[in-house]
Motif scaffolding. Sequence first.
Motif, PDB file in Angstrom:
ATOM      1  N   GLN A  52     -26.451  40.323  70.156  1.00 49.15           N
ATOM      2  CA  GLN A  52     -26.934  39.866  68.574  1.00 49.15           C
ATOM      3  C   GLN A  52     -27.628  41.063  68.017  1.00 49.15           C
ATOM      4  O   GLN A  52     -27.613  41.517  66.902  1.00 49.15           O
ATOM      5  CB  GLN A  52     -27.933  38.625  68.714  1.00 49.15           C
ATOM      6  CG  GLN A  52     -28.183  38.268  67.388  1.00 49.15           C
ATOM      7  CD  GLN A  52     -28.794  36.887  67.544  1.00 49.15           C
ATOM      8  OE1 GLN A  52     -28.743  36.242  68.693  1.00 49.15           O
ATOM      9  NE2 GLN A  52     -29.442  36.289  66.350  1.00 49.15           N
ATOM     10  N   TYR A  53     -28.691  41.580  68.782  1.00 50.13           N
ATOM     11  CA  TYR A  53     -29.503  42.779  68.448  1.00 50.13           C
ATOM     12  C   TYR A  53     -29.380  44.313  69.151  1.00 50.13           C
ATOM     13  O   TYR A  53     -29.071  44.274  70.354  1.00 50.13           O
ATOM     14  CB  TYR A  53     -31.028  42.483  68.506  1.00 50.13           C
ATOM     15  CG  TYR A  53     -31.170  41.154  68.020  1.00 50.13           C
ATOM     16  CD1 TYR A  53     -30.992  40.874  66.599  1.00 50.13           C
ATOM     17  CD2 TYR A  53     -31.786  40.149  68.683  1.00 50.13           C
ATOM     18  CE1 TYR A  53     -31.439  39.522  65.947  1.00 50.13           C
ATOM     19  CE2 TYR A  53     -32.253  38.830  68.012  1.00 50.13           C
ATOM     20  CZ  TYR A  53     -32.046  38.696  66.738  1.00 50.13           C
ATOM     21  OH  TYR A  53     -32.235  37.311  66.382  1.00 50.13           O
ATOM     22  N   GLY A  54     -29.601  45.338  68.689  1.00 50.13           N
ATOM     23  CA  GLY A  54     -29.510  46.499  69.102  1.00 50.13           C
ATOM     24  C   GLY A  54     -30.499  47.570  68.696  1.00 50.13           C
ATOM     25  O   GLY A  54     -30.877  47.417  67.548  1.00 50.13           O
ATOM     26  N   VAL A  55     -31.257  48.211  69.328  1.00 53.55           N
ATOM     27  CA  VAL A  55     -32.225  49.428  69.079  1.00 53.55           C
ATOM     28  C   VAL A  55     -31.284  50.455  69.104  1.00 53.55           C
ATOM     29  O   VAL A  55     -30.671  51.102  69.622  1.00 53.55           O
ATOM     30  CB  VAL A  55     -33.096  49.440  70.415  1.00 53.55           C
ATOM     31  CG1 VAL A  55     -34.141  50.762  69.739  1.00 53.55           C
ATOM     32  CG2 VAL A  55     -34.031  48.041  70.674  1.00 53.55           C
TER      33      VAL A  55
ATOM     34  N   ALA B 141     -28.628  44.029  63.579  1.00 58.02           N
ATOM     35  CA  ALA B 141     -28.492  42.546  64.030  1.00 58.02           C
ATOM     36  C   ALA B 141     -27.090  42.264  63.442  1.00 58.02           C
ATOM     37  O   ALA B 141     -26.533  42.690  62.356  1.00 58.02           O
ATOM     38  CB  ALA B 141     -29.522  41.895  63.186  1.00 58.02           C
ATOM     39  N   ASN B 142     -26.458  41.501  64.570  1.00 57.61           N
ATOM     40  CA  ASN B 142     -24.976  41.091  64.009  1.00 57.61           C
ATOM     41  C   ASN B 142     -25.234  39.793  62.833  1.00 57.61           C
ATOM     42  O   ASN B 142     -25.826  38.887  63.160  1.00 57.61           O
ATOM     43  CB  ASN B 142     -24.372  40.532  65.258  1.00 57.61           C
ATOM     44  CG  ASN B 142     -22.798  40.276  65.078  1.00 57.61           C
ATOM     45  OD1 ASN B 142     -22.606  39.376  64.371  1.00 57.61           O
ATOM     46  ND2 ASN B 142     -21.936  40.988  65.315  1.00 57.61           N
ATOM     47  N   THR B 143     -24.821  40.035  61.753  1.00 54.38           N
ATOM     48  CA  THR B 143     -25.133  38.978  60.737  1.00 54.38           C
ATOM     49  C   THR B 143     -24.263  37.783  61.010  1.00 54.38           C
ATOM     50  O   THR B 143     -24.433  36.682  60.377  1.00 54.38           O
ATOM     51  CB  THR B 143     -24.716  39.454  59.398  1.00 54.38           C
ATOM     52  OG1 THR B 143     -23.355  39.950  59.421  1.00 54.38           O
ATOM     53  CG2 THR B 143     -25.616  40.991  58.968  1.00 54.38           C
TER      54      THR B 143
ATOM     55  N   ALA C  35     -21.408  49.755  55.906  1.00 48.78           N
ATOM     56  CA  ALA C  35     -20.497  50.407  54.889  1.00 48.78           C
ATOM     57  C   ALA C  35     -19.194  50.440  55.186  1.00 48.78           C
ATOM     58  O   ALA C  35     -18.299  50.198  54.142  1.00 48.78           O
ATOM     59  CB  ALA C  35     -20.996  51.955  54.356  1.00 48.78           C
ATOM     60  N   ASP C  36     -18.841  50.451  56.308  1.00 46.50           N
ATOM     61  CA  ASP C  36     -17.353  50.372  56.556  1.00 46.50           C
ATOM     62  C   ASP C  36     -16.665  48.990  56.875  1.00 46.50           C
ATOM     63  O   ASP C  36     -15.914  48.420  57.243  1.00 46.50           O
ATOM     64  CB  ASP C  36     -17.259  51.290  57.993  1.00 46.50           C
ATOM     65  CG  ASP C  36     -15.749  51.482  58.098  1.00 46.50           C
ATOM     66  OD1 ASP C  36     -14.949  52.024  57.402  1.00 46.50           O
ATOM     67  OD2 ASP C  36     -15.486  51.381  59.559  1.00 46.50           O
ATOM     68  N   GLY C  37     -17.661  47.772  56.732  1.00 45.90           N
ATOM     69  CA  GLY C  37     -17.413  46.597  56.504  1.00 45.90           C
ATOM     70  C   GLY C  37     -17.617  45.760  57.949  1.00 45.90           C
ATOM     71  O   GLY C  37     -17.380  44.453  58.117  1.00 45.90           O
ATOM     72  N   SER C  38     -18.440  46.550  59.009  1.00 45.66           N
ATOM     73  CA  SER C  38     -18.748  45.630  59.981  1.00 45.66           C
ATOM     74  C   SER C  38     -19.992  44.465  59.793  1.00 45.66           C
ATOM     75  O   SER C  38     -20.794  45.037  58.944  1.00 45.66           O
ATOM     76  CB  SER C  38     -19.389  46.704  61.132  1.00 45.66           C
ATOM     77  OG  SER C  38     -18.206  47.561  61.533  1.00 45.66           O
TER      78      SER C  38
ATOM     79  N   VAL D  77     -24.382  51.316  71.730  1.00 46.99           N
ATOM     80  CA  VAL D  77     -25.241  50.010  71.041  1.00 46.99           C
ATOM     81  C   VAL D  77     -24.526  49.637  69.956  1.00 46.99           C
ATOM     82  O   VAL D  77     -24.422  48.406  69.844  1.00 46.99           O
ATOM     83  CB  VAL D  77     -26.584  50.499  70.729  1.00 46.99           C
ATOM     84  CG1 VAL D  77     -27.175  49.609  70.184  1.00 46.99           C
ATOM     85  CG2 VAL D  77     -27.465  50.705  71.945  1.00 46.99           C
ATOM     86  N   LEU D  78     -24.058  50.301  69.060  1.00 50.74           N
ATOM     87  CA  LEU D  78     -23.299  49.816  67.830  1.00 50.74           C
ATOM     88  C   LEU D  78     -22.055  49.195  68.256  1.00 50.74           C
ATOM     89  O   LEU D  78     -21.858  47.998  67.805  1.00 50.74           O
ATOM     90  CB  LEU D  78     -22.907  51.127  67.144  1.00 50.74           C
ATOM     91  CG  LEU D  78     -22.088  50.714  65.773  1.00 50.74           C
ATOM     92  CD1 LEU D  78     -22.957  49.854  64.882  1.00 50.74           C
ATOM     93  CD2 LEU D  78     -21.582  51.889  64.902  1.00 50.74           C
ATOM     94  N   LYS D  79     -21.336  49.701  68.950  1.00 49.99           N
ATOM     95  CA  LYS D  79     -20.105  48.865  69.780  1.00 49.99           C
ATOM     96  C   LYS D  79     -20.376  47.204  69.998  1.00 49.99           C
ATOM     97  O   LYS D  79     -19.781  46.568  69.841  1.00 49.99           O
ATOM     98  CB  LYS D  79     -19.387  49.608  70.570  1.00 49.99           C
ATOM     99  CG  LYS D  79     -18.713  50.891  70.132  1.00 49.99           C
ATOM    100  CD  LYS D  79     -18.105  51.583  71.195  1.00 49.99           C
ATOM    101  CE  LYS D  79     -17.489  52.978  70.911  1.00 49.99           C
ATOM    102  NZ  LYS D  79     -17.001  53.699  72.230  1.00 49.99           N
ATOM    103  N   SER D  80     -21.402  47.252  70.889  1.00 46.79           N
ATOM    104  CA  SER D  80     -21.905  46.129  71.415  1.00 46.79           C
ATOM    105  C   SER D  80     -22.115  45.037  70.351  1.00 46.79           C
ATOM    106  O   SER D  80     -21.944  44.010  70.287  1.00 46.79           O
ATOM    107  CB  SER D  80     -23.062  46.427  72.301  1.00 46.79           C
ATOM    108  OG  SER D  80     -23.292  45.112  72.970  1.00 46.79           O
ATOM    109  N   VAL D  81     -23.075  45.657  69.445  1.00 47.16           N
ATOM    110  CA  VAL D  81     -23.433  44.698  68.292  1.00 47.16           C
ATOM    111  C   VAL D  81     -22.496  44.248  67.451  1.00 47.16           C
ATOM    112  O   VAL D  81     -22.175  43.134  66.844  1.00 47.16           O
ATOM    113  CB  VAL D  81     -24.965  45.052  67.502  1.00 47.16           C
ATOM    114  CG1 VAL D  81     -25.302  44.464  66.682  1.00 47.16           C
ATOM    115  CG2 VAL D  81     -25.960  45.480  68.604  1.00 47.16           C
ATOM    116  N   ALA D  82     -21.854  45.277  66.890  1.00 47.69           N
ATOM    117  CA  ALA D  82     -20.581  45.055  65.951  1.00 47.69           C
ATOM    118  C   ALA D  82     -19.527  44.125  66.511  1.00 47.69           C
ATOM    119  O   ALA D  82     -19.154  43.391  65.585  1.00 47.69           O
ATOM    120  CB  ALA D  82     -19.983  46.367  65.348  1.00 47.69           C
ATOM    121  N   SER D  83     -19.460  44.147  67.457  1.00 52.10           N
ATOM    122  CA  SER D  83     -18.340  43.250  68.082  1.00 52.10           C
ATOM    123  C   SER D  83     -18.685  41.869  68.286  1.00 52.10           C
ATOM    124  O   SER D  83     -18.178  41.064  68.637  1.00 52.10           O
ATOM    125  CB  SER D  83     -17.871  43.803  69.648  1.00 52.10           C
ATOM    126  OG  SER D  83     -18.819  43.880  70.524  1.00 52.10           O
TER     127      SER D  83
END
Length: 339
Positions: free
Chosen positions: A225-228, A146-148, A239-242, A215-221
Amino acid sequence: MKRKWMAGFMGTVLLALTACGQDDAGSTAGASDGEIAGTLSFYTSQPDADAQKLVEGFEKRYPEVTVETYRSGTEEVISKLNAEKMAGDIQADVLLVADSVTFEDLKEQDMLQAYESGELDGVPDEFKDKDHYYTGTKIMATGIAANTESGDVPVSWSALTEDNAKDQVVMPSPLYSGAAAYNLGVLTRQDDFGWEFYEKLKSQGTSVVKGNGDVLKSVASGEKQYGVIVDYLAARAKADGSPVELVYPEEGVPVITEPIGITKDASNVAAAEAFVDYVLSDEGQELSADLGYTPIREGIEAPEGLKTYDEMTVLQADTEALYTSRNKDKQQFEDIFGK
């Protein structure tokens, strides 16, 4: 089970000769006698950087071996392997891909050879093939990223099908990702999910991308909002700050073990056995933890932010049903979402 802190974003036992044919279940507790040298062909679905770190660690221990790596999603790796089989010229010596279902299929097709590594004592029995054709190498659950910065962090899979999640969900394709193919098989065989869950995701405007990295790129950017997603990628990104939070939904999670095995017609069996030993050894499992994975070997600590297998509510389905139905399941998914 003791675990290990992750530091950043990112032993082999040699014993007696092994009998390695699919029709001969005889095996030994270490790599075959003989020189560990030459070229080793390694097929994997691991991310490129992680596969490279693994290869570098192995080549440091065995400097006379040169590892040639083919990397893609599990479904494409297996498609390549099957094409080579049809041509009568399988190139791979050792495979490390997503899930036991894939290896059960390869075993059924007589494409693997048995090898009982001397490093198996540290691996729980439930993650080893009883005939020693493959062994799990790590614990990887699929949950929700989830993108916080975009809203609330969910606790349930049902959050993905609610009105406020419309056009805000992304997931990997089971036509490419072995983890996604496994998840598809498991979730559609749960009473609380079934194909209705995927049909709801489709009606929600869920985006389907190639793999978990996308999926990660889409949510982190913040694009979605949500990714499986597989758990280690979300935990590593956080941990890397995303602005990403990993959720293990309360209903439970599918879990894969990214097994390793040796092909039946491997041309460099000694190096392949040594590679299996290295991956399962304390050294190989410490490297796995350093890369952000939950190790499968007992006594190696997991990275911060990941649950251990014992802490998870694990969603499961019959393995034989999963591998015999995989192609049918993928076709039904394609019928719903398109190719």
